[in-house]
Design a protein around this motif. Structure first.
Motif, PDB file in Angstrom:
ATOM      1  N   GLU A  52      -3.548  24.953  36.202  1.00  0.00           N
ATOM      2  CA  GLU A  52      -2.560  26.025  36.142  1.00  0.00           C
ATOM      3  C   GLU A  52      -2.648  26.887  37.394  1.00  0.00           C
ATOM      4  OE1 GLU A  52      -3.193  29.417  33.472  1.00  0.00           O
ATOM      5  OE2 GLU A  52      -5.154  28.553  32.969  1.00  0.00           O
ATOM      6  N   ASP A  53      -1.514  27.342  37.865  1.00  0.00           N
ATOM      7  CA  ASP A  53      -1.444  28.188  39.048  1.00  0.00           C
ATOM      8  C   ASP A  53      -1.680  29.641  38.631  1.00  0.00           C
ATOM      9  OD1 ASP A  53      -0.161  28.081  42.088  1.00  0.00           O
ATOM     10  OD2 ASP A  53       0.108  30.005  41.067  1.00  0.00           O
ATOM     11  N   LEU A  70      -4.140  20.343  34.102  1.00  0.00           N
ATOM     12  CA  LEU A  70      -2.834  19.745  33.817  1.00  0.00           C
ATOM     13  C   LEU A  70      -2.802  18.260  34.127  1.00  0.00           C
ATOM     14  CD1 LEU A  70      -0.624  22.611  35.278  1.00  0.00           C
ATOM     15  CD2 LEU A  70      -1.299  22.256  32.900  1.00  0.00           C
ATOM     16  N   LEU A  87       3.280  14.313  36.829  1.00  0.00           N
ATOM     17  CA  LEU A  87       3.835  15.484  36.156  1.00  0.00           C
ATOM     18  C   LEU A  87       5.253  15.271  35.658  1.00  0.00           C
ATOM     19  CD1 LEU A  87       2.500  18.208  38.625  1.00  0.00           C
ATOM     20  CD2 LEU A  87       1.465  17.441  36.478  1.00  0.00           C
ATOM     21  N   VAL A 121       2.019  24.846  39.971  1.00  0.00           N
ATOM     22  CA  VAL A 121       0.697  24.312  39.648  1.00  0.00           C
ATOM     23  C   VAL A 121      -0.176  24.466  40.884  1.00  0.00           C
ATOM     24  CG1 VAL A 121       1.574  22.668  37.949  1.00  0.00           C
ATOM     25  CG2 VAL A 121       1.325  21.957  40.341  1.00  0.00           C
ATOM     26  N   VAL A 141      -5.219  18.885  39.250  1.00  0.00           N
ATOM     27  CA  VAL A 141      -4.071  19.769  39.098  1.00  0.00           C
ATOM     28  C   VAL A 141      -4.339  20.721  37.940  1.00  0.00           C
ATOM     29  CG1 VAL A 141      -1.568  19.911  38.781  1.00  0.00           C
ATOM     30  CG2 VAL A 141      -2.566  17.881  39.874  1.00  0.00           C
TER      31      VAL A 141
END
Length: 310
Positions: A102-103, A87, A24, A54, A100
């Motif tokens: 999006e949160d 992501l 990231l 994330v 991973v």
């Protein structure tokens, strides 16, 4: 942070940290284990250096690795409005893979370990989105949905299985005798084949409402199957949580209702280690399915205990 040597398959925050920072391009500031998920996969809501967050899901064994690879494949093909955005995908040799996305912590999650909280209009929006999802074709490589064995013949035939089913208190022996032929026939009529994308585990804790969109998470059992699969499996649980009567949404769902009732009954009777609270939920769902099947088949209402009294 110290690097993770090849062959070390830990999914603790310390072991995941450098892999995430490398993928990231930001330092990791905070790890939070969310109130979600029932599998052995590791899950974290991670705050990055720029204060963005994330969601990280990491396999922890061979089974969760298979599930995570299925989920990643699904997220690559499902239209974006139905799923969290991907992501990063971390898949280095010697390490379990990590997904991973999006949160969605700020979205509304109707279910958690604290209970269920459907807001006005939420269930209607979910049903509309499930209908939209049912039009999506499954991508190549997705396995067909698994259709379980028939269980009703054992439950209606004289013997210990019939006695055990009747002991659930959902109907009388006379009612079961009168309904037996139609229930067996309905279960046998179910055909779960098809070319549509099937989530495979749609329930309230795998659903969130993010502003104007309904998002489905945990695609680890995604498959290819019938367009009604997800709706039919979701309806009994939604009714348990205040949603519509399944028959009112799917009046021709006799096969789904009969098969769902029998398969859950088989689990309750066979899996003695089920936590009492979960066994109770399953019995309530069996009662809902049995009533749904009776309505579809033109049978009298089951004459046992109502699901709301269980």
């Amino acid at each position: 942070m110290a690097s993770v040597p090849d062959g070390v398959r830990s999914t603790s925050p310390a072991a995941l940290g450098e892999r995430l920072e490398r993928a990231l391009g930001q330092p990791v500031r905070e790890w939070v284990e969310p109130d979600t998920g029932l599998s052995a996969a590791a899950r974290y809501s991670v705050t990055l250096g720029d204060r963005s967050r994330v969601f990280v899901k990491a396999a922890t064994d061979e089974q969760t690795e298979r599930w995570l690879r299925t989920e990643y494949l699904a997220l690559q093909h499902v239209p974006e409005r139905f799923v969290p955005g991907v992501l990063a995908w971390l898949d280095e040799p010697g390490c379990f893979p990590v997904l991973v996305v999006e949160d969605l912590r700020r979205a509304h999650w109707p279910a958690s370990h604290q209970g269920v909280d459907w807001r006005a209009g939420d269930i209607d929006r979910v049903l509309t989105t499930v209908s939209d999802l049912s039009r999506v074709q499954a991508p190549p490589g997705f396995v067909p949905s698994r259709q379980g064995p028939a269980h009703w013949p054992a439950f209606v035939r004289e013997g210990p299985d019939r006695d055990a089913f009747l002991d659930l208190g959902l109907c009388s022996a006379a009612w079961l005798t009168d309904a037996a032929h139609l229930l067996v026939k309905a279960e046998a009529s179910l055909d779960d084949s098809g070319d549509r994308l099937v989530h495979g585990d749609l329930r309230s804790d795998n659903i969130c409402i993010d502003a104007e969109r309904v998002v489905f998470v945990d695609w680890s059992t995604a498959s290819r199957g019938h367009a009604e699969h997800d709706l039919a499996h979701l309806l009994p649980t939604l009714h348990l949580e205040g949603g519509p009567v399944p028959f009112d949404v799917l009046p021709a769902g006799r096969g789904w209702a009969a098969a769902g009732c029998a398969s859950l009954a088989r689990r309750v009777l066979d899996e003695r280690a089920l936590p009492p609270w979960l066994a109770r939920v399953f019995v309530r769902l069996i009662a809902i399915d049995l009533s749904w099947a009776a309505s579809c088949l033109g049978l009298p209402r089951p004459d046992g205990i109502d699901w709301q009294a269980i």
